[in-house]
Write an enzyme that holds these catalytic residues in place. Sequence first.
Site, PDB file in Angstrom:
ATOM      1  N   GLN B 217       1.087  -1.203   0.010  1.00 46.73           N
ATOM      2  CA  GLN B 217      -0.067  -0.074   0.011  1.00 46.73           C
ATOM      3  C   GLN B 217       0.826   1.206   0.049  1.00 46.73           C
ATOM      4  OE1 GLN B 217      -3.135   0.303  -0.146  1.00 46.73           O
ATOM      5  NE2 GLN B 217      -3.790  -1.951   0.219  1.00 46.73           N
ATOM      6  N   HIS B 239      -1.290  -4.427  -8.369  1.00 48.99           N
ATOM      7  CA  HIS B 239      -2.748  -3.618  -8.715  1.00 48.99           C
ATOM      8  C   HIS B 239      -3.085  -2.839  -7.752  1.00 48.99           C
ATOM      9  CE1 HIS B 239      -5.044  -5.970  -5.451  1.00 48.99           C
ATOM     10  NE2 HIS B 239      -3.927  -6.708  -5.414  1.00 48.99           N
ATOM     11  N   CYS B 364      -9.891  -8.544   2.192  1.00 46.30           N
ATOM     12  CA  CYS B 364      -9.627 -10.003   2.549  1.00 46.30           C
ATOM     13  C   CYS B 364     -10.627 -10.592   3.628  1.00 46.30           C
ATOM     14  CB  CYS B 364      -8.075 -10.452   3.129  1.00 46.30           C
ATOM     15  SG  CYS B 364      -7.014  -9.854   1.726  1.00 46.30           S
TER      16      CYS B 364
END
Lengths: 128, 442
Positions: B217, B239, B364
């Site tokens: 991140q 991504h 998640c």
Amino acid sequence: MAASSRAQVLDLYRAMLRESKRFSSYNYRTYAVRRIRDAFRENKNVKDPVEIQTLVNKAKRDLEVIRRQMDSRSVAQAGVHNLSSLQPVPPRFKQFSYLSLLISWDYRRPPSHLANFCIFSRDGVSLY
Amino acid sequence: RILTYYTVNLLKLNFNANPIGVDDVKNEKQKKKISRFYLDSQATTMIDPRVFDKMIPYMTYVYGNSHSRNHFFGWESENAVEEARENIIRLINGKNNKEIIFTSGATESNNLAIIGICTYYNNINKNKNHIITSQIEHKCILQSCRYLQTKGFEVTYLKPNQKGIIELEDIKKNIKPNTILASFIFVNNEIGVIQDIKNIGKMCKENQILFHTDASQAIGKVPIDVQEMNIDLMSISAHKIYGPKGIGALFIKRKKPNIRLNAMMHGGGQERGMRSGTLPTHLIVGLGEAIQLCSREMERDNKKLIFFFNYVKQYLSKNLDYIIFNGCQINRYHGNLNISFLFVEGESLLMSLNDIALSSGSACTSNTLEPSYVLRSIGVSEDIAHTSIRIGFNRFTTFFEVQKLCVDLVNSVKRLRSISPLYEMELEKNNSSSDTLQFVWT
């Protein structure tokens, strides 16, 4: 020469904005417009002719990137069965769009001059 | 008419305009056409068109296997892969292209770093079996550590303070002679807090333990210097930075003595034997281009994100009461905003904002109805953790989207609170001095 360079830059700027506004995605469209305006703003005081030419060449490459995105979207729409809005694609459009995409993406054989680069669009063939 | 259009537009060019941005949605009719807003950038991001453009030739014309050493097709692919490695190394101030190992994503990189490193060094010296990490790491780090615990390793999970920062004193206290590795997430995916990586790295170097950070991140969003921060291992994901899904990388610093690990994917010996498998050239090119774009656009993107962050905070603080901004508000990545709206259930709020994509926790863990473990770790109570949502801005977010988010959030929260018995009780409690019923969550 300075006058024609300025005209060339303005033409390029308008062309980039015009192409960017064709993005169907709202986020891509607004980002492209914003980014182009910011980039031209940042470099508006550049005086060195060599640097100007470098920036113009980069802008032309970016313009080709945007145009390829438009072509790829058109091919994707021709090939993908869109359940939400079924629109028939003219057969001539399908045939030429795919070929133009492959030609434009073969970076080993770039177009010799921007003026000879053909854009195959929904409305037919237009020459730039 | 065309000439007039261009002339008018030229005259409108205002080179001193607000640097934050131009929103091309000029009228209400156009605004109504925009039906979906993506503000869950910590889950994933859209691919930048420039990244996509760079990738396409490697799915059509340039299709050689980058490990084919005997012909031009392989050399072409290999050059593209090396260029991507170079881009990553340049961004993080690495020393050598060989420090980058491509993987299928940050999850695989984290597994390789934690399990690969610890099992290797444990094989050499059975006494070395301790790992230090935190309670707010990504699930893949926690699960990797739990797996190692089943194999006899000792793991210390440090609790962060209320701001989400791991105290350096806690790390220092828990370093032991048998510690192999310390792993701390750079930018937390749920609350956006940035750890004191530089000082943690310095401490690890002084105590001769390997330091791993999950930077999926962080990379491309905050400046990272692996030399200055003494980072030995770093996980990267494409991504999260406008690149394709299915590709990531693990940075392994080249230093004396060499950092070694046990490979988890065995096969043809690619990536110096650390991660076998044919490299997906097109994905690697996408990652490399995404990294290069981030290095150019980082400052510009961050300026916009800080503006959006402050705008949303000010708007919500002005129009709503009983809201809590989770995590440290200073040492953070401003593209992530985690807010608790008391007396409103987070999932219900997300359902009522049906045209805005947000999250009530990490992707998640979004399948479960458990409150976020990260929020629980920083001391947020269970009932308040259930009321939290996470907003993620990205490079392509517009001011119009942020304004719509603010207006819809305020309206939805007010509407949900109007039917919330807990909110009603709170108002009654404030209006009267007598004791009222207290709810206890199990």
